[in-house]
Design a protein around this motif. Structure first.
Motif, mmCIF file in Angstrom:
data_model
loop_
_atom_site.group_PDB
_atom_site.id
_atom_site.type_symbol
_atom_site.label_atom_id
_atom_site.label_comp_id
_atom_site.label_asym_id
_atom_site.label_seq_id
_atom_site.Cartn_x
_atom_site.Cartn_y
_atom_site.Cartn_z
ATOM 1 N N ASP A 90 9.963 -6.253 10.773
ATOM 2 C CA ASP A 90 10.381 -5.324 10.284
ATOM 3 C C ASP A 90 9.872 -4.343 8.812
ATOM 4 O O ASP A 90 10.295 -3.347 8.264
ATOM 5 N N GLN A 91 9.527 -5.353 7.042
ATOM 6 C CA GLN A 91 9.346 -5.251 6.422
ATOM 7 C C GLN A 91 7.327 -4.628 6.433
ATOM 8 O O GLN A 91 7.408 -3.814 5.835
ATOM 9 N N LEU A 92 6.933 -4.704 7.434
ATOM 10 C CA LEU A 92 5.852 -4.226 7.636
ATOM 11 C C LEU A 92 5.885 -2.607 8.136
ATOM 12 O O LEU A 92 5.244 -2.349 7.665
ATOM 13 N N GLU A 93 6.687 -2.535 8.564
ATOM 14 C CA GLU A 93 7.222 -0.851 9.072
ATOM 15 C C GLU A 93 7.549 0.142 8.195
ATOM 16 O O GLU A 93 7.932 0.730 8.809
ATOM 17 N N LYS A 94 8.539 -0.904 7.839
ATOM 18 C CA LYS A 94 9.635 -0.109 7.063
ATOM 19 C C LYS A 94 9.459 0.981 5.681
ATOM 20 O O LYS A 94 10.220 2.431 5.989
ATOM 21 N N ASN A 95 8.272 1.367 5.683
ATOM 22 C CA ASN A 95 7.392 1.673 4.457
ATOM 23 C C ASN A 95 6.870 2.734 4.972
ATOM 24 O O ASN A 95 5.940 2.704 6.310
#
Length: 370
Positions: free
Chosen positions: A148-153
């Motif tokens: 999710d951290q990879l995808e959120k931005n």
């Protein structure tokens, strides 16, 4: 003889089952904190902690550290070592006590005297803590958090509209996987997956990636726009919190700001069951409600009780002038009682005492357990 053995086994099972009711655990914590911070009955409060910690294998480690600070405050050497041992059995490490946040420990003569003993206590009890962690659940939750951290931005050059179109189905898939994990294992927090630690999967020898491994692997890939801080777990709040960002991202992306219960994935009864099992800390649950009542700061929000909106006022500054919700202390306490959280007045007394004595109290995600 066989009947006697069966009876003894049944008694043991009943006692074990009773010990696993964590509503009683939280009621005892409330009692200990009231004795110490409201009534100034330090010895009684320390005794309440001691009895409680003996009844449960898993305990929330920040409760132990709070008790350790009070043991130092009263120069109670026996209780300090007793609570330190319990804390080490539940994830505390010497590095936590050596952080700049824990100056109260570092400046106290009793801690200095027992520093070597504390290191030995850690080594003697670390395996017990590690063996209790469900490594499969930890691996699964860490993957959900890091992905999710990879995808959120938004990716480099990606518009907000394009990002939202891409990220919405991603966070829905992530949240569906989280629901499956919860259905299989229970709510993934301290009891199930241990407290936040940057290299826990490495220490457990799982062969799986820890957060910084994700950052190093993907930081230069053009489809990702990530910063190191996204993968830097706050180890010093002495709690597990990696599930909460996933929930909040789902809440804002799918439900939107208008839904004040946006952070709730389940009905209250489910969360209450998870609290009773020890899988969920009551203030983590409360924080999800409070997060939904966040406004833009221009006006005070008013909970609609007819829609079952709640506000618990948890965190490092409960009940101060910055409260952005129009609600009485009586209503706050009504909700707190329902979920085994101390009255707001007790928390105010606790935080005032901690500040006056320069102790530490930043427990949980966004200090929500303080």
């Amino acid at each position: 003889m066989l009947r006697l053995l069966s009876t003894l086994l049944l008694i043991g099972y009943i006692n074990l089952s009773a010990a696993q009711d964590y509503t009683k655990y939280h009621q005892a914590i409330i009692k200990a904190e009231e004795q110490i911070f409201v009534k100034q009955q330090f010895d009684d409060g320390l005794k309440t902690y001691s009895v409680l910690f003996k009844e449960y294998d898993f305990v929330f480690v920040h409760d132990c550290v709070m008790a350790m600070q009070i043991a130092l405050h009263t120069n109670n050497e026996k209780r300090l070592l007793e609570f330190t041992t319990k804390a080490m059995l539940n994830g505390l490490a010497p590095k936590h006590l050596e952080s700049p946040l824990m100056k109260y420990f570092q400046q106290h003569a009793l801690y200095i005297k027992h520093k070597d003993s504390i290191a030995r206590i850690f080594k003697a009890n670390r395996q017990h803590y590690l063996q209790r962690i469900d490594t499969g659940a930890l691996i699964a939750m860490m993957q959900l958090f890091c992905n999710d951290q990879l995808e959120k931005n938004p990716a480099r050059g990606e518009s907000i509209m394009t990002h939202n179109k891409r990220y919405r189905p991603q966070i829905m898939v992530t949240t569906d996987a989280l629901r499956k994990l919860i259905a299989e294992k229970g709510y993934p927090s301290d009891k199930l997956i241990g407290i936040d630690q940057q290299d826990l999967l490495h220490e457990l020898k799982t062969g799986r990636m820890d957060p910084f491994d994700y950052y190093k692997k993907y930081k230069d890939e053009p489809q990702h726009n990530i910063g190191e801080g996204q993968f830097d777990l706050d180890e010093y709040h002495l709690a597990s919190s990696i599930v909460l960002p996933v929930i909040v991202h789902y809440a804002y992306m799918i439900k939107g700001n208008a839904d004040r219960k946006r952070c709730l994935l389940y009905a209250d009864d489910f969360y209450l069951q998870q609290i009773k099992l020890g899988n969920l800390h009551p203030k983590d649950f409360a924080l999800m409600y409070d997060w939904g009542m966040k406004g833009d700061g221009t006006q005070k929000l008013v909970p609609d009780f007819n829609k079952d909106e709640k506000f618990f006022d948890v965190g490092i500054k409960p009940g101060d002038a910055q409260r952005q919700v129009a609600i009485s202390d009586a209503d706050v306490n009504r909700f707190r009682r329902m979920f085994y959280i101390a009255p707001i007045e007790n928390d105010r007394a606790k935080i005032a005492f901690i500040r006056a004595n320069k102790m530490y109290i930043g427990w949980g995600w966004w200090a929500g357990r303080s």
